[in-house]
Design a protein around this motif. Structure first.
Motif, short mmCIF file in Angstrom:
data_model
loop_
_atom_site.label_atom_id
_atom_site.label_comp_id
_atom_site.label_asym_id
_atom_site.label_seq_id
_atom_site.Cartn_x
_atom_site.Cartn_y
_atom_site.Cartn_z
N PHE A 204 -16.02 28.72 16.89
CA PHE A 204 -17.02 28.21 15.95
C PHE A 204 -16.96 26.68 15.88
O PHE A 204 -17.98 26.00 15.89
CB PHE A 204 -16.78 28.86 14.59
CG PHE A 204 -17.77 28.49 13.51
CD1 PHE A 204 -19.12 28.36 13.76
CD2 PHE A 204 -17.33 28.30 12.19
CE1 PHE A 204 -20.02 28.02 12.75
CE2 PHE A 204 -18.21 27.97 11.17
CZ PHE A 204 -19.57 27.82 11.46
N SER A 205 -15.73 26.12 15.85
CA SER A 205 -15.59 24.65 15.83
C SER A 205 -16.30 24.02 17.01
O SER A 205 -16.98 22.99 16.88
CB SER A 205 -14.12 24.23 15.90
OG SER A 205 -13.41 24.73 14.83
N ALA A 206 -16.13 24.65 18.20
CA ALA A 206 -16.78 24.10 19.40
C ALA A 206 -18.29 24.09 19.19
O ALA A 206 -18.97 23.11 19.55
CB ALA A 206 -16.40 24.95 20.62
N ALA A 207 -18.81 25.16 18.59
CA ALA A 207 -20.26 25.23 18.35
C ALA A 207 -20.70 24.19 17.32
O ALA A 207 -21.80 23.62 17.43
CB ALA A 207 -20.64 26.64 17.91
N VAL A 218 -21.77 24.17 26.01
CA VAL A 218 -20.40 24.46 25.54
C VAL A 218 -19.79 25.42 26.55
O VAL A 218 -20.45 26.36 26.99
CB VAL A 218 -20.43 25.17 24.16
CG1 VAL A 218 -19.02 25.58 23.73
CG2 VAL A 218 -21.05 24.27 23.10
N THR A 219 -18.53 25.18 26.92
CA THR A 219 -17.83 26.14 27.78
C THR A 219 -16.58 26.61 27.05
O THR A 219 -15.76 25.79 26.63
CB THR A 219 -17.43 25.51 29.14
OG1 THR A 219 -18.59 24.93 29.71
CG2 THR A 219 -16.87 26.57 30.08
N LYS A 272 -30.69 25.59 21.07
CA LYS A 272 -30.90 26.01 22.47
C LYS A 272 -29.84 25.41 23.41
O LYS A 272 -30.16 24.93 24.52
CB LYS A 272 -32.30 25.63 22.95
CG LYS A 272 -33.43 26.26 22.15
CD LYS A 272 -34.75 25.95 22.81
CE LYS A 272 -35.94 26.66 22.24
NZ LYS A 272 -36.15 26.66 20.83
N ILE A 273 -28.60 25.39 22.95
CA ILE A 273 -27.50 24.85 23.77
C ILE A 273 -26.86 26.02 24.52
O ILE A 273 -26.42 26.98 23.89
CB ILE A 273 -26.44 24.15 22.88
CG1 ILE A 273 -27.08 22.98 22.13
CG2 ILE A 273 -25.24 23.70 23.70
CD1 ILE A 273 -26.23 22.42 21.00
N PRO A 274 -26.82 25.98 25.86
CA PRO A 274 -26.20 27.10 26.58
C PRO A 274 -24.70 27.20 26.33
O PRO A 274 -24.02 26.17 26.20
CB PRO A 274 -26.49 26.81 28.06
CG PRO A 274 -26.97 25.43 28.13
CD PRO A 274 -27.36 24.96 26.75
N LEU A 275 -24.22 28.44 26.26
CA LEU A 275 -22.77 28.70 26.07
C LEU A 275 -22.27 29.41 27.32
O LEU A 275 -22.74 30.50 27.66
CB LEU A 275 -22.56 29.58 24.83
CG LEU A 275 -21.16 30.17 24.66
CD1 LEU A 275 -20.11 29.09 24.50
CD2 LEU A 275 -21.11 31.10 23.44
N TYR A 276 -21.31 28.77 28.01
CA TYR A 276 -20.70 29.40 29.18
C TYR A 276 -19.36 29.98 28.76
O TYR A 276 -18.58 29.31 28.07
CB TYR A 276 -20.48 28.38 30.29
CG TYR A 276 -21.78 27.79 30.79
CD1 TYR A 276 -22.58 28.49 31.70
CD2 TYR A 276 -22.23 26.56 30.32
CE1 TYR A 276 -23.79 27.97 32.12
CE2 TYR A 276 -23.44 26.02 30.74
CZ TYR A 276 -24.21 26.74 31.65
OH TYR A 276 -25.41 26.24 32.05
N VAL A 277 -19.13 31.23 29.13
CA VAL A 277 -17.81 31.84 28.89
C VAL A 277 -17.19 32.03 30.27
O VAL A 277 -17.74 32.75 31.11
CB VAL A 277 -17.94 33.19 28.16
CG1 VAL A 277 -16.55 33.79 27.90
CG2 VAL A 277 -18.70 33.01 26.85
N LYS A 278 -16.09 31.31 30.51
CA LYS A 278 -15.52 31.29 31.86
C LYS A 278 -14.03 31.59 31.83
O LYS A 278 -13.38 31.49 30.79
CB LYS A 278 -15.74 29.90 32.49
CG LYS A 278 -17.18 29.70 32.96
CD LYS A 278 -17.43 28.29 33.44
CE LYS A 278 -16.56 27.86 34.59
NZ LYS A 278 -17.22 27.86 35.90
#
Ligand SMILES: Nc1ncnc2c1ncn2[C@@H]1O[C@H](COP(=O)(O)OP(=O)(O)O)[C@@H](O)[C@H]1O
Ligand SMILES: N[C@@H](CC(=O)OP(=O)(O)O)C(=O)O
Length: 417
Positions: A204-207, A218-219, A272-278
């Motif tokens: 959540f902090s990252a967001a 955000v990744t 509309k910020i993409p979130l990458y989960v890697k």
């Protein structure tokens, strides 16, 4: 600018810390990057145990000593220079932690936040110093000065407008020519106290940073290849979603997919910020992209939510369930912050499935006992299958099922865990 977030599992030992430093060097930009870090390994759990030991007057200083040993042993293996400032900083942070306990704030929720926050303070100091040693230009940033919250201790409510103003006035300049290393999970109040954002709140902090600074992306780096159609700890042969719309991801986290904190998606979707989960184990792989996506795999997604209880309210005078007796129940549930996951009503009874919180249930039960018979069923788990098919349904019929409901796309059962 971009935001990278690393959780406890990616910071648990020397090898994993060196690995994420390499990821930043190989996959991150040299500037205009904010790195958000959780506490190392199980540090927050340990700090919670220390806090509980303090409350029950057990030997908490010995537990602090062991946590310090863990952090210092990581530093011993990370830093070539035995006189690096980081050793002094770690010692100082632990003495500050001890001082917080000695001050002995009688408001335990506030004291929790002033002490449990040390995990992220330690990890971010150590990591920032390690990056500097490796020649990565960076600056340690105190997240508590920028993520502003109220004093709803243990789950601070973010003041978005104020946080955005503070970040936008300072951080674009500070990010020039260097990356910023900061803490997840922490916010600050107007009275300059620390407020935590709720357990597992670093995603959540990252967001929040991304939202306030209109980030490009955000990744979130995890120990899994991305968002899978089930928790691999529970189900074998899972499939990876290469992309997911915000709404699907938000629903999965709401139903209990612990891979992303449930509050993470909304701020990113708004902007509309993409979130990458890697994967931090295979950083070269694409992972999952959550964003404005039209097409995605509608394979069944299976989500487990443990620690559930069913509470059934039955009107004592046989009157039927209506808005006035329901509002009586709901007001009490809301006042006690009970998190409802399912609900249904029949002629004279009303049931909910909620996270098990026995102390709160006792209060509710006592307050409603004049008007209602109340039954509890504990030790349950909620299983949600999105986009179910016959094959996925057949997997969960072996244990006693207490609740079953089906809509066009979603099948849910509550069963013995
Ligand atoms: N649908 C899912 N896809 C991938 N991982 C999942 C899913 N549901 C639960 N998980 C679990 O989430 C874990 C990663 O989240 P977490 O341990 O909270 O990471 P971190 O501590 O890095 O924030 C994985 O190890 C996995 O077991
Ligand atoms: N360290 C905090 C915040 C957090 O988000 O951690 P992680 O990213 O490791 O789940 C916790 O354990 O609650």
């Amino acid at each position: 600018m971009k935001v990278f977030k690393f959780g406890g599992a990616s910071l648990q030992n020397v090898a994993s810390i060196k690995n994420i430093a390499r990821i930043i060097q190989n996959y991150g930009p040299k500037e205009r990057l904010i790195v958000v870090l959780s506490a190392m390994g199980k540090t927050t759990d340990n700090l919670e145990s220390i806090f509980n030991a303090y409350k029950t007057e057990e030997d908490y200083p010995d537990m602090i000593y062991h946590l310090k040993k863990y952090h210092l042993s990581i530093c011993n293996n990370l830093f070539e220079n035995r006189y690096d400032r980081v050793f002094y900083r770690v010692e100082k942070l632990f003495s500050d932690l001890e001082a917080e306990f000695r001050k002995g704030d009688k408001n335990f929720a506030r004291l929790y936040d002033q002490t449990v926050c040390y995990g992220e303070l330690l990890s971010s100091y150590i990591f920032s110093a390690y990056l500097a040693q490796e020649g990565v230009n960076n600056q340690w940033l105190d997240a508590r000065k920028y993520i502003q919250t109220d004093d709803n201790w243990k789950e601070g409510i973010v003041d978005w407008a104020w946080s955005e103003k503070l970040m936008k006035s300072d951080l674009p300049d500070l990010m020039k020519g260097q990356i910023l290393v900061t803490q997840g999970f922490l916010g600050g109040t107007v009275s300059e106290k620390t407020a935590t954002l709720g357990r597992e709140g670093s995603d959540f902090s990252a967001a929040i940073f991304a939202y306030c600074l209109d980030a490009e992306s955000v990744t979130i780096w995890k120990d899994v290849p991305g968002i899978l159609n089930a928790d691999p700890r529970r189900i074998h042969n899972t499939c990876l979603f290469s992309q997911l719309p915000y709404k699907e991801a938000a629903e999965m986290t709401y139903y209990g997919a612990t891979v992303i904190h449930p509050k993470t998606i909304k701020p990113l979707a708004i902007k509309k910020i993409p979130l990458y989960v890697k994967s931090f184990i295979h950083p070269e792989e694409a992972g999952t992209c959550i964003g404005e996506v039209e097409e995605y795999d509608t394979i069944p997604a299976i989500i487990f939510k443990p620690n559930q209880s069913i509470i059934r309210f039955e009107q004592k005078d046989y009157s039927s369930v209506n808005q006035s007796n329901l509002s009586q129940v709901f007001n009490l549930l809301a006042a006690n912050n009970v998190k409802i996951n399912l609900m249904k009503s029949s002629a004279i009874s009303f049931s909910i499935c909620a996270n098990t919180e026995k102390e709160k249930f006792e209060i509710i039960s006592e307050r409603l006992s004049d008007d209602f018979y109340i039954d509890f069923y504990h030790g349950l788990e909620l299983i949600t299958i999105k986009n179910y098919n016959e094959d996925s349904l057949s997997k969960f019929s072996r244990k006693t099922i207490y609740w079953e409901q089906k809509t066009r796309n979603i099948y849910q059962i509550v069963r013995e865990s």
